[in-house]
Design a protein around this motif. Structure first.
Motif, PDB file in Angstrom:
ATOM      1  N   ASN A  31      -5.961   7.493   8.206  1.00 40.10           N
ATOM      2  CA  ASN A  31      -6.188   6.594   7.077  1.00 40.10           C
ATOM      3  C   ASN A  31      -4.996   6.548   6.130  1.00 40.10           C
ATOM      4  O   ASN A  31      -4.741   5.521   5.502  1.00 40.10           O
ATOM      5  CB  ASN A  31      -7.443   7.010   6.308  1.00 40.10           C
ATOM      6  N   TRP A  32      -4.251   7.645   6.029  1.00 35.18           N
ATOM      7  CA  TRP A  32      -3.144   7.675   5.084  1.00 35.18           C
ATOM      8  C   TRP A  32      -2.084   6.636   5.427  1.00 35.18           C
ATOM      9  O   TRP A  32      -1.387   6.149   4.522  1.00 35.18           O
ATOM     10  CB  TRP A  32      -2.531   9.070   4.953  1.00 35.18           C
ATOM     11  N   ILE A  33      -1.964   6.270   6.694  1.00 34.76           N
ATOM     12  CA  ILE A  33      -0.951   5.283   7.076  1.00 34.76           C
ATOM     13  C   ILE A  33      -1.325   3.912   6.514  1.00 34.76           C
ATOM     14  O   ILE A  33      -0.501   3.249   5.868  1.00 34.76           O
ATOM     15  CB  ILE A  33      -0.773   5.238   8.604  1.00 34.76           C
ATOM     16  N   SER A  34      -2.554   3.483   6.725  1.00 33.47           N
ATOM     17  CA  SER A  34      -3.002   2.189   6.192  1.00 33.47           C
ATOM     18  C   SER A  34      -3.001   2.208   4.667  1.00 33.47           C
ATOM     19  O   SER A  34      -2.597   1.231   4.026  1.00 33.47           O
ATOM     20  CB  SER A  34      -4.388   1.845   6.720  1.00 33.47           C
ATOM     21  N   LEU A  35      -3.442   3.300   4.090  1.00 32.00           N
ATOM     22  CA  LEU A  35      -3.459   3.419   2.629  1.00 32.00           C
ATOM     23  C   LEU A  35      -2.040   3.368   2.065  1.00 32.00           C
ATOM     24  O   LEU A  35      -1.786   2.684   1.066  1.00 32.00           O
ATOM     25  CB  LEU A  35      -4.164   4.708   2.215  1.00 32.00           C
ATOM     26  N   ALA A  36      -1.112   4.055   2.699  1.00 33.23           N
ATOM     27  CA  ALA A  36       0.280   4.028   2.233  1.00 33.23           C
ATOM     28  C   ALA A  36       0.865   2.622   2.333  1.00 33.23           C
ATOM     29  O   ALA A  36       1.637   2.198   1.459  1.00 33.23           O
ATOM     30  CB  ALA A  36       1.122   5.022   3.037  1.00 33.23           C
ATOM     31  N   LEU A  37       0.503   1.881   3.382  1.00 33.80           N
ATOM     32  CA  LEU A  37       0.964   0.492   3.494  1.00 33.80           C
ATOM     33  C   LEU A  37       0.433  -0.359   2.341  1.00 33.80           C
ATOM     34  O   LEU A  37       1.169  -1.168   1.760  1.00 33.80           O
ATOM     35  CB  LEU A  37       0.530  -0.108   4.833  1.00 33.80           C
ATOM     36  N   VAL A  38      -0.826  -0.183   2.001  1.00 31.91           N
ATOM     37  CA  VAL A  38      -1.425  -0.954   0.911  1.00 31.91           C
ATOM     38  C   VAL A  38      -0.767  -0.587  -0.421  1.00 31.91           C
ATOM     39  O   VAL A  38      -0.401  -1.463  -1.212  1.00 31.91           O
ATOM     40  CB  VAL A  38      -2.957  -0.736   0.859  1.00 31.91           C
ATOM     41  N   VAL A  39      -0.598   0.705  -0.661  1.00 28.47           N
ATOM     42  CA  VAL A  39       0.002   1.155  -1.921  1.00 28.47           C
ATOM     43  C   VAL A  39       1.456   0.702  -2.024  1.00 28.47           C
ATOM     44  O   VAL A  39       1.904   0.251  -3.082  1.00 28.47           O
ATOM     45  CB  VAL A  39      -0.124   2.691  -2.064  1.00 28.47           C
ATOM     46  N   ALA A  40       2.207   0.793  -0.930  1.00 29.81           N
ATOM     47  CA  ALA A  40       3.621   0.408  -0.948  1.00 29.81           C
ATOM     48  C   ALA A  40       3.803  -1.100  -1.095  1.00 29.81           C
ATOM     49  O   ALA A  40       4.880  -1.556  -1.506  1.00 29.81           O
ATOM     50  CB  ALA A  40       4.311   0.903   0.317  1.00 29.81           C
ATOM     51  N   PHE A  41       2.782  -1.859  -0.760  1.00 29.67           N
ATOM     52  CA  PHE A  41       2.881  -3.315  -0.883  1.00 29.67           C
ATOM     53  C   PHE A  41       3.157  -3.734  -2.327  1.00 29.67           C
ATOM     54  O   PHE A  41       3.958  -4.643  -2.571  1.00 29.67           O
ATOM     55  CB  PHE A  41       1.596  -3.986  -0.377  1.00 29.67           C
ATOM     56  N   VAL A  42       2.509  -3.096  -3.279  1.00 31.22           N
ATOM     57  CA  VAL A  42       2.626  -3.508  -4.682  1.00 31.22           C
ATOM     58  C   VAL A  42       4.066  -3.427  -5.185  1.00 31.22           C
ATOM     59  O   VAL A  42       4.609  -4.440  -5.644  1.00 31.22           O
ATOM     60  CB  VAL A  42       1.653  -2.702  -5.571  1.00 31.22           C
ATOM     61  N   PRO A  43       4.738  -2.278  -5.095  1.00 33.34           N
ATOM     62  CA  PRO A  43       6.123  -2.273  -5.579  1.00 33.34           C
ATOM     63  C   PRO A  43       7.054  -3.153  -4.745  1.00 33.34           C
ATOM     64  O   PRO A  43       7.989  -3.750  -5.277  1.00 33.34           O
ATOM     65  CB  PRO A  43       6.540  -0.798  -5.513  1.00 33.34           C
TER      66      PRO A  43
END
Length: 170
Positions: A31-43
């Motif tokens: 899950n951390w991979i998908s979550l990191a993609l979502v979080v990194a999208f914003v910046p």
């Protein structure tokens, strides 16, 4: 600012590749991979100078892909991690790049299917028997298909068309 934008953009292919490799070797996408993609999208979106309406459209595409992924998981076509990776990658693609992303993912899925079927055929079995554990598991008849590999391939191929990559990669 350009260097920051490029650095943030490189998070996407790096995480997509990690997701593909994890799925290929363990049949799981953490899950951390998908979550990191979502979080990194914003910046990454902010650094790209995307408008709020463009970011909103990317979010809508991501949510639509999540609904698609949940539906495909519900009927047993893909795993839960695959559905989440699909949605996270679609978020980065936005509109209209989601269309080539889905097309490339489907084509990569077909190639992956044929490759795994060949690996599972009788004439390749002796080669698979001496391979690493993950290759032997992949070569077992009737086993699952690590569709995260196809999702990552589709994402990497379509990424230059993504809104955030325009002007840098496109």
């Amino acid at each position: 600012m350009q260097a920051l934008h490029i650095s943030l953009l490189m998070v996407f292919p790096a995480l997509a590749i990690v997701g593909a490799l994890k799925d290929l070797t363990s049949y799981t996408i953490p899950n951390w991979i998908s979550l990191a993609l979502v979080v990194a999208f914003v910046p990454a979106a902010l650094a790209s100078g995307a408008s709020l309406s463009a970011i909103g459209l990317c979010l809508a595409v991501g949510f639509a892909a999540l609904a698609l992924g949940v539906g495909m998981f519900a009927v047993g076509w893909i795993g839960g991690g695959d559905g989440k990776l699909l949605a996270a990658c679609a978020l980065w693609m936005g509109w209209p790049a989601v269309a080539p992303f889905l097309l490339c993912t489907a084509l990569a899925g077909g190639v992956l299917t044929f490759a795994v079927l060949a690996l599972r055929s009788g004439w390749v079995a002796p080669l698979v028997a001496g391979g690493p554990v993950w290759v032997r598991r992949l070569g077992q008849p009737g086993g699952d298909l690590p569709y995260g590999v196809a999702i990552a391939a589709g994402a990497l191929i379509a990424f230059p068309k993504a809104l955030l990559a325009q002007g840098v990669l496109g």
